[in-house]
Design a protein around this motif. Structure first.
Motif, PDB file in Angstrom:
ATOM      1  N   GLY A   1       2.478  28.163 -21.162  1.00  0.00           N
ATOM      2  CA  GLY A   1       1.705  28.607 -20.004  1.00  0.00           C
ATOM      3  C   GLY A   1       0.218  28.398 -20.206  1.00  0.00           C
ATOM      4  O   GLY A   1      -0.492  27.951 -19.299  1.00  0.00           O
ATOM      5  N   GLY A   2      -0.271  28.712 -21.410  1.00  0.00           N
ATOM      6  CA  GLY A   2      -1.685  28.508 -21.714  1.00  0.00           C
ATOM      7  C   GLY A   2      -2.076  27.044 -21.663  1.00  0.00           C
ATOM      8  O   GLY A   2      -3.135  26.686 -21.125  1.00  0.00           O
ATOM      9  N   ASN A   3      -1.222  26.176 -22.202  1.00  0.00           N
ATOM     10  CA  ASN A   3      -1.516  24.735 -22.189  1.00  0.00           C
ATOM     11  C   ASN A   3      -1.481  24.163 -20.775  1.00  0.00           C
ATOM     12  O   ASN A   3      -2.296  23.308 -20.412  1.00  0.00           O
ATOM     13  CB  ASN A   3      -0.530  23.987 -23.089  1.00  0.00           C
ATOM     14  N   ILE A   4      -0.525  24.634 -19.970  1.00  0.00           N
ATOM     15  CA  ILE A   4      -0.454  24.158 -18.576  1.00  0.00           C
ATOM     16  C   ILE A   4      -1.712  24.576 -17.816  1.00  0.00           C
ATOM     17  O   ILE A   4      -2.280  23.789 -17.047  1.00  0.00           O
ATOM     18  CB  ILE A   4       0.807  24.719 -17.874  1.00  0.00           C
ATOM     19  N   SER A   5      -2.164  25.801 -18.052  1.00  0.00           N
ATOM     20  CA  SER A   5      -3.349  26.294 -17.322  1.00  0.00           C
ATOM     21  C   SER A   5      -4.589  25.458 -17.626  1.00  0.00           C
ATOM     22  O   SER A   5      -5.476  25.318 -16.782  1.00  0.00           O
ATOM     23  CB  SER A   5      -3.603  27.764 -17.662  1.00  0.00           C
ATOM     24  N   LEU A   6      -4.651  24.895 -18.849  1.00  0.00           N
ATOM     25  CA  LEU A   6      -5.822  24.101 -19.228  1.00  0.00           C
ATOM     26  C   LEU A   6      -5.917  22.784 -18.445  1.00  0.00           C
ATOM     27  O   LEU A   6      -6.978  22.153 -18.437  1.00  0.00           O
ATOM     28  CB  LEU A   6      -5.801  23.814 -20.726  1.00  0.00           C
ATOM     29  N   ARG A   7      -4.817  22.378 -17.816  1.00  0.00           N
ATOM     30  CA  ARG A   7      -4.861  21.186 -16.965  1.00  0.00           C
ATOM     31  C   ARG A   7      -5.644  21.459 -15.690  1.00  0.00           C
ATOM     32  O   ARG A   7      -6.183  20.534 -15.069  1.00  0.00           O
ATOM     33  CB  ARG A   7      -3.445  20.737 -16.593  1.00  0.00           C
ATOM     34  N   TYR A   8      -5.703  22.722 -15.282  1.00  0.00           N
ATOM     35  CA  TYR A   8      -6.275  23.059 -13.981  1.00  0.00           C
ATOM     36  C   TYR A   8      -7.534  23.916 -14.059  1.00  0.00           C
ATOM     37  O   TYR A   8      -8.299  23.972 -13.092  1.00  0.00           O
ATOM     38  CB  TYR A   8      -5.232  23.814 -13.138  1.00  0.00           C
ATOM     39  N   LEU A   9      -7.727  24.603 -15.186  1.00  0.00           N
ATOM     40  CA  LEU A   9      -8.852  25.537 -15.289  1.00  0.00           C
ATOM     41  C   LEU A   9      -9.801  25.122 -16.406  1.00  0.00           C
ATOM     42  O   LEU A   9      -9.366  24.584 -17.424  1.00  0.00           O
ATOM     43  CB  LEU A   9      -8.349  26.955 -15.583  1.00  0.00           C
ATOM     44  N   PRO A  10     -11.095  25.391 -16.250  1.00  0.00           N
ATOM     45  CA  PRO A  10     -12.027  25.169 -17.364  1.00  0.00           C
ATOM     46  C   PRO A  10     -11.756  26.165 -18.487  1.00  0.00           C
ATOM     47  O   PRO A  10     -11.222  27.258 -18.251  1.00  0.00           O
ATOM     48  CB  PRO A  10     -13.403  25.390 -16.729  1.00  0.00           C
ATOM     49  N   VAL A  11     -12.120  25.790 -19.700  1.00  0.00           N
ATOM     50  CA  VAL A  11     -11.884  26.652 -20.860  1.00  0.00           C
ATOM     51  C   VAL A  11     -12.574  27.999 -20.690  1.00  0.00           C
ATOM     52  O   VAL A  11     -12.037  29.041 -21.085  1.00  0.00           O
ATOM     53  CB  VAL A  11     -12.381  25.960 -22.152  1.00  0.00           C
ATOM     54  N   SER A  12     -13.765  27.995 -20.098  1.00  0.00           N
ATOM     55  CA  SER A  12     -14.527  29.240 -19.931  1.00  0.00           C
ATOM     56  C   SER A  12     -13.736  30.264 -19.119  1.00  0.00           C
ATOM     57  O   SER A  12     -13.631  31.436 -19.498  1.00  0.00           O
ATOM     58  CB  SER A  12     -15.872  28.952 -19.262  1.00  0.00           C
ATOM     59  N   PHE A  13     -13.146  29.825 -18.004  1.00  0.00           N
ATOM     60  CA  PHE A  13     -12.382  30.757 -17.166  1.00  0.00           C
ATOM     61  C   PHE A  13     -11.058  31.114 -17.841  1.00  0.00           C
ATOM     62  O   PHE A  13     -10.573  32.242 -17.739  1.00  0.00           O
ATOM     63  CB  PHE A  13     -12.134  30.153 -15.786  1.00  0.00           C
ATOM     64  N   ASN A  14     -10.463  30.150 -18.539  1.00  0.00           N
ATOM     65  CA  ASN A  14      -9.237  30.406 -19.291  1.00  0.00           C
ATOM     66  C   ASN A  14      -9.442  31.533 -20.300  1.00  0.00           C
ATOM     67  O   ASN A  14      -8.600  32.421 -20.464  1.00  0.00           O
ATOM     68  CB  ASN A  14      -8.806  29.114 -20.002  1.00  0.00           C
ATOM     69  N   GLN A  15     -10.587  31.519 -20.974  1.00  0.00           N
ATOM     70  CA  GLN A  15     -10.894  32.562 -21.954  1.00  0.00           C
ATOM     71  C   GLN A  15     -11.165  33.907 -21.275  1.00  0.00           C
ATOM     72  O   GLN A  15     -10.837  34.961 -21.826  1.00  0.00           O
ATOM     73  CB  GLN A  15     -12.105  32.150 -22.781  1.00  0.00           C
ATOM     74  N   ALA A  16     -11.760  33.866 -20.096  1.00  0.00           N
ATOM     75  CA  ALA A  16     -12.022  35.110 -19.364  1.00  0.00           C
ATOM     76  C   ALA A  16     -10.717  35.804 -19.008  1.00  0.00           C
ATOM     77  O   ALA A  16     -10.561  37.019 -19.180  1.00  0.00           O
ATOM     78  CB  ALA A  16     -12.831  34.818 -18.099  1.00  0.00           C
TER      79      ALA A  16
ATOM     80  N   HIS B   1      -8.341  27.559  -9.567  1.00  0.00           N
ATOM     81  CA  HIS B   1      -7.115  26.898  -9.102  1.00  0.00           C
ATOM     82  C   HIS B   1      -5.995  27.923  -9.196  1.00  0.00           C
ATOM     83  O   HIS B   1      -5.732  28.472 -10.272  1.00  0.00           O
ATOM     84  CB  HIS B   1      -6.815  25.680  -9.991  1.00  0.00           C
ATOM     85  N   TRP B   2      -5.319  28.172  -8.082  1.00  0.00           N
ATOM     86  CA  TRP B   2      -4.337  29.255  -8.041  1.00  0.00           C
ATOM     87  C   TRP B   2      -3.196  29.058  -9.027  1.00  0.00           C
ATOM     88  O   TRP B   2      -2.812  29.995  -9.742  1.00  0.00           O
ATOM     89  CB  TRP B   2      -3.779  29.431  -6.630  1.00  0.00           C
ATOM     90  N   PHE B   3      -2.637  27.856  -9.084  1.00  0.00           N
ATOM     91  CA  PHE B   3      -1.509  27.621  -9.996  1.00  0.00           C
ATOM     92  C   PHE B   3      -1.959  27.776 -11.446  1.00  0.00           C
ATOM     93  O   PHE B   3      -1.278  28.403 -12.262  1.00  0.00           O
ATOM     94  CB  PHE B   3      -0.913  26.234  -9.766  1.00  0.00           C
ATOM     95  N   GLY B   4      -3.124  27.202 -11.772  1.00  0.00           N
ATOM     96  CA  GLY B   4      -3.657  27.332 -13.123  1.00  0.00           C
ATOM     97  C   GLY B   4      -3.917  28.788 -13.479  1.00  0.00           C
ATOM     98  O   GLY B   4      -3.645  29.229 -14.600  1.00  0.00           O
ATOM     99  N   PHE B   5      -4.436  29.554 -12.500  1.00  0.00           N
ATOM    100  CA  PHE B   5      -4.716  30.970 -12.723  1.00  0.00           C
ATOM    101  C   PHE B   5      -3.427  31.742 -12.981  1.00  0.00           C
ATOM    102  O   PHE B   5      -3.353  32.575 -13.899  1.00  0.00           O
ATOM    103  CB  PHE B   5      -5.434  31.549 -11.501  1.00  0.00           C
ATOM    104  N   ILE B   6      -2.385  31.468 -12.195  1.00  0.00           N
ATOM    105  CA  ILE B   6      -1.098  32.155 -12.367  1.00  0.00           C
ATOM    106  C   ILE B   6      -0.490  31.825 -13.728  1.00  0.00           C
ATOM    107  O   ILE B   6       0.038  32.706 -14.419  1.00  0.00           O
ATOM    108  CB  ILE B   6      -0.132  31.767 -11.225  1.00  0.00           C
TER     109      ILE B   6
END
Length: 314
Positions: free
Chosen positions: A99-114, A161-166
């Motif tokens: 899930g974390g790796n998939i999210s990185l396709r759609y979200l910047p690292v900064s928001f991923n860490q948040a 990105h909604w899918f990346g966020f989910i």
């Protein structure tokens, strides 16, 4: 022991711990940024296969570290129920990493860490519903800014990105669920494994789970990877470094915890997230807003307050 010898020993110990922390930071941040680079900037759009590479490296290097280098004693699996518990943990762990790796396709690292910083919120939630363990009200109050900060950061994120966020939220929840589940399933003194032995047994199971997932969901992965390997001469080297860093992150996590404390690890983890955000913004030039920075800052401060409340009221 003379004061001079004691001072020298203390300096060596301090230098050793500092080296471990640097290794932990560089491994964690390195694998995160390389994941983002491979999945978003390099045309390597196979997060499940990437996770399988990580788990394969963890399985091999865990075996080398424990059996040959003898960093820790080998702890054998003692029963079928214990094996089933480890397998359950492995599946949950797979879900969090994928899930974390998939999210990185759609979200910047900064928001991923948040979003990832909300792990304590989910941990407290799962701990309450699964073990009925209650914390002091101050501890729960500290989680309010953790969640509020992510809500604010989401509204101020240009690359939302909604899918990346989910997927990122699901990965964070799975990571917290794994933490609580590990405490429940392996709490027996007779079945308790240290982190390195647990990783040794979880990794091969994870690979076995991920192989059919890759074949079904990423069937053309080998064809595309071979093509990318011809176009980009350093792709195989990056994939190897990325997979090795994934193990290094797990190993250094265990060593930092062993030589400091779980609370120190949590505090350092908060700082690591902030460092990763700054580096990712500098490297990937993803746009940020004042609202987004404010939201992430609130989340980090909330996590710090949560850790302090846990320490005082446990």
């Amino acid at each position: 022991m003379s004061s001079t010898q004691q001072s020298s020993s203390t300096k060596k110990q301090t230098l050793f711990i500092a080296s471990l922390i640097i290794l932990w930071y560089s491994s964690n941040i390195g694998v995160l940024l390389l994941n983002k680079f491979l999945l978003s900037n390099y045309g390597f759009r196979f997060p499940i296969f990437l996770t399988m590479c990580h788990m394969s490296a963890c399985a091999f290097l865990s075996y080398v570290s424990i059996v040959f280098m003898k960093l820790v004693p080998l702890q054998p699996i003692k029963s079928r129920p214990q094996f089933l518990k480890i397998a359950t943990l492995s599946v949950v762990f797979c879900g969090s990493v994928v899930g974390g790796n998939i999210s990185l396709r759609y979200l910047p690292v900064s928001f991923n860490q948040a979003v990832g910083a909300t792990t304590p919120f989910f941990t407290a939630l799962f701990a309450y519903f699964m073990t009925f363990k209650r914390e002091a009200w101050v501890t729960y109050a500290a989680l309010v800014p953790v969640v509020a900060g992510v809500v604010i950061a989401s509204g101020g994120e240009p690359g939302f990105h909604w899918f990346g966020f989910i997927m990122c939220l699901s990965a964070t929840a799975a990571r917290a669920f794994k933490s609580v589940l590990q405490g429940i399933l392996l709490s027996s003194e007779g079945e308790k494994l240290n982190s390195m032995n647990l990783l040794l047994y979880m990794s091969p199971i994870a690979v076995l789970v991920l192989v059919p997932a890759v074949l079904i969901m990423e069937p053309n992965v080998l064809e595309v990877i071979l093509s990318l390997g011809k176009q980009h001469r350093y792709m195989w080297l990056l994939l190897f470094i990325n997979s090795t860093m994934a193990y290094s992150a797990n190993l250094s996590n265990f060593l930092v915890t062993k030589h400091t404390s779980a609370l120190t690890l949590q505090v350092l983890g908060n700082a690591k997230g902030a460092v990763a955000v700054v580096i990712s913004i500098l490297l990937f030039r993803n746009p940020v807003t004042v609202v987004g920075i404010g939201g992430y800052t609130m989340t980090v401060l909330g996590v710090v307050a949560y850790g302090e409340a846990k320490r005082r009221f446990r």
